[in-house]
Design a protein around this motif. Sequence first.
Motif, mmCIF file in Angstrom:
data_model
loop_
_atom_site.group_PDB
_atom_site.id
_atom_site.type_symbol
_atom_site.label_atom_id
_atom_site.label_comp_id
_atom_site.label_asym_id
_atom_site.label_seq_id
_atom_site.Cartn_x
_atom_site.Cartn_y
_atom_site.Cartn_z
ATOM 1 N N CYS A 37 28.514 44.248 44.754
ATOM 2 C CA CYS A 37 29.132 42.625 43.973
ATOM 3 C C CYS A 37 30.233 42.920 43.523
ATOM 4 C CB CYS A 37 28.126 41.730 43.547
ATOM 5 S SG CYS A 37 26.932 41.770 44.698
ATOM 6 N N THR A 38 30.544 44.177 42.064
ATOM 7 C CA THR A 38 31.593 44.453 41.602
ATOM 8 C C THR A 38 32.757 44.800 42.273
ATOM 9 O OG1 THR A 38 30.542 45.116 39.476
ATOM 10 C CG2 THR A 38 32.758 45.239 38.895
ATOM 11 N N PHE A 39 32.314 45.794 43.169
ATOM 12 C CA PHE A 39 33.217 45.648 44.650
ATOM 13 C C PHE A 39 34.010 45.061 45.117
ATOM 14 C CE2 PHE A 39 35.004 47.435 48.276
ATOM 15 C CZ PHE A 39 35.585 48.757 47.960
ATOM 16 N N LEU A 40 33.267 44.232 45.105
ATOM 17 C CA LEU A 40 33.832 42.560 46.206
ATOM 18 C C LEU A 40 34.773 42.186 45.487
ATOM 19 C CD1 LEU A 40 30.821 41.669 48.775
ATOM 20 C CD2 LEU A 40 32.345 43.223 49.468
ATOM 21 N N MET A 41 34.277 41.636 43.781
ATOM 22 C CA MET A 41 34.642 41.076 42.961
ATOM 23 C C MET A 41 35.844 42.144 42.793
ATOM 24 S SD MET A 41 32.547 39.756 40.448
ATOM 25 C CE MET A 41 33.408 39.867 38.992
ATOM 26 N N ASN A 42 36.759 43.012 43.106
ATOM 27 C CA ASN A 42 37.725 43.689 43.107
ATOM 28 C C ASN A 42 38.883 43.543 43.718
ATOM 29 O OD1 ASN A 42 37.200 44.061 39.875
ATOM 30 N ND2 ASN A 42 36.172 46.512 40.431
ATOM 31 N N GLN A 43 37.942 43.583 44.776
ATOM 32 C CA GLN A 43 39.164 43.112 45.988
ATOM 33 C C GLN A 43 39.771 42.414 46.251
ATOM 34 O OE1 GLN A 43 38.663 46.776 46.625
ATOM 35 N NE2 GLN A 43 39.793 46.045 48.651
ATOM 36 N N ILE A 44 38.450 40.657 46.073
ATOM 37 C CA ILE A 44 39.681 39.632 45.571
ATOM 38 C C ILE A 44 40.005 38.897 44.784
ATOM 39 C CG2 ILE A 44 38.270 36.791 45.406
ATOM 40 C CD1 ILE A 44 35.898 38.185 46.867
ATOM 41 N N PHE A 45 39.768 39.744 43.528
ATOM 42 C CA PHE A 45 40.119 39.365 42.355
ATOM 43 C C PHE A 45 41.866 40.410 41.874
ATOM 44 C CE2 PHE A 45 36.572 36.964 41.728
ATOM 45 C CZ PHE A 45 36.787 35.469 41.739
ATOM 46 N N SER A 46 42.915 39.619 41.973
ATOM 47 C CA SER A 46 43.096 41.459 41.085
ATOM 48 C C SER A 46 43.958 41.028 39.436
ATOM 49 C CB SER A 46 45.348 40.812 41.769
ATOM 50 O OG SER A 46 45.475 39.482 40.712
ATOM 51 N N TYR A 47 44.029 42.316 38.974
ATOM 52 C CA TYR A 47 44.302 42.742 37.492
ATOM 53 C C TYR A 47 45.782 42.310 36.911
ATOM 54 C CZ TYR A 47 45.081 45.669 33.413
ATOM 55 O OH TYR A 47 45.212 45.328 31.874
ATOM 56 N N ARG A 48 45.388 41.580 35.981
ATOM 57 C CA ARG A 48 46.553 40.813 35.278
ATOM 58 C C ARG A 48 46.745 41.543 34.019
ATOM 59 N NH1 ARG A 48 45.708 34.808 35.616
ATOM 60 N NH2 ARG A 48 45.727 33.757 37.829
ATOM 61 N N GLU A 49 48.149 42.081 33.494
ATOM 62 C CA GLU A 49 48.549 43.092 33.333
ATOM 63 C C GLU A 49 48.261 41.854 31.766
ATOM 64 O OE1 GLU A 49 49.359 46.469 29.851
ATOM 65 O OE2 GLU A 49 48.946 46.780 32.975
ATOM 66 N N GLN A 50 47.502 42.049 30.089
ATOM 67 C CA GLN A 50 47.153 41.441 28.404
ATOM 68 C C GLN A 50 48.880 42.330 28.520
ATOM 69 O OE1 GLN A 50 44.530 41.590 26.714
ATOM 70 N NE2 GLN A 50 43.090 41.703 28.531
ATOM 71 N N GLU A 51 49.568 41.145 27.173
ATOM 72 C CA GLU A 51 50.964 41.033 26.392
ATOM 73 C C GLU A 51 50.065 41.794 25.999
ATOM 74 O OE1 GLU A 51 51.689 37.801 24.720
ATOM 75 O OE2 GLU A 51 52.890 36.560 26.276
ATOM 76 N N LYS A 52 51.558 42.980 25.293
ATOM 77 C CA LYS A 52 51.356 44.411 24.310
ATOM 78 C C LYS A 52 49.848 45.111 24.908
ATOM 79 C CE LYS A 52 53.282 41.433 20.407
ATOM 80 N NZ LYS A 52 53.608 41.035 19.361
ATOM 81 N N ALA A 53 49.380 45.701 26.250
ATOM 82 C CA ALA A 53 48.586 46.267 26.186
ATOM 83 C C ALA A 53 48.670 47.414 25.875
ATOM 84 C CB ALA A 53 49.075 46.206 28.242
#
Length: 266
Positions: free
Chosen positions: A50-66
Amino acid sequence: MRNLSSNMMLTGILITALCGNWIILNYDGVVIYPEASYLTFGIGLVLVGCTFLMNQIFSYREQEKAHTKDKRHALNEWLIANQPVNKWVFGLVILPLVIAPFYSWTLFFTMLEWYLFSGLVIAGIIYMLKGDRVEDNKDWEYKGKTKKMLDLIDYRKHPFNISLIIYILVIVSFVLSKRLDIPLYMETGGNSRYVTSLPTISFLMSSLMVVSTFIYIISHGDFFGFRKAELSYERVMFVHFAEIIVCGATLFILIFTLINALYVYF
């Protein structure tokens, strides 16, 4: 969302490993496995999927001052300084292992196996977290079918590693053995002609399975203050090298054990 998925996948693979190892260690101690044992094992696998499917749907958002907030800097400083582990913490961890033999040697060896599993997992995760967040990927000179095969087992792209697949085969074999009343004859008595046994090497492989899955986790999301990393292919190849040894031996012993069990039974 990616932070949630990272935690979910780590939880799922740990449930899979812990429950699977319980099944392995208790093979000789139960007539038939409780239904909850393999259901829990299945829940762990479902969480990973399920987590793999979630990562396919939702993109990663870079946080400020990462980069400035990345705990990787503190880890690198700690490793470079070679800071000793707090003696009190070390004592509290080792104390149960020292006391265990006075109660039961079986308990001692069981705890030793779990300590080994935990140590390998922690060491593997630290290996993946240390160093630079974005690493230089060397141009590996692989072409044709070899390159396609290596891309297929690139654990930065998916969590379905070879260790996980073979581990599932082992657990299914153990469960079906009890269900069908076909005993598996596994050497655990220390005979010198056996280098290892199926339970021992499968238990060892479970730690490699967790580390392999963690490659995917840290490549696709943040992990408790450690920012999403771009790992070099060199690190992935290091895990593949370990898999060639451990997974190859596990698969060979599993096949031999199953053939032997079927031959004796029929």
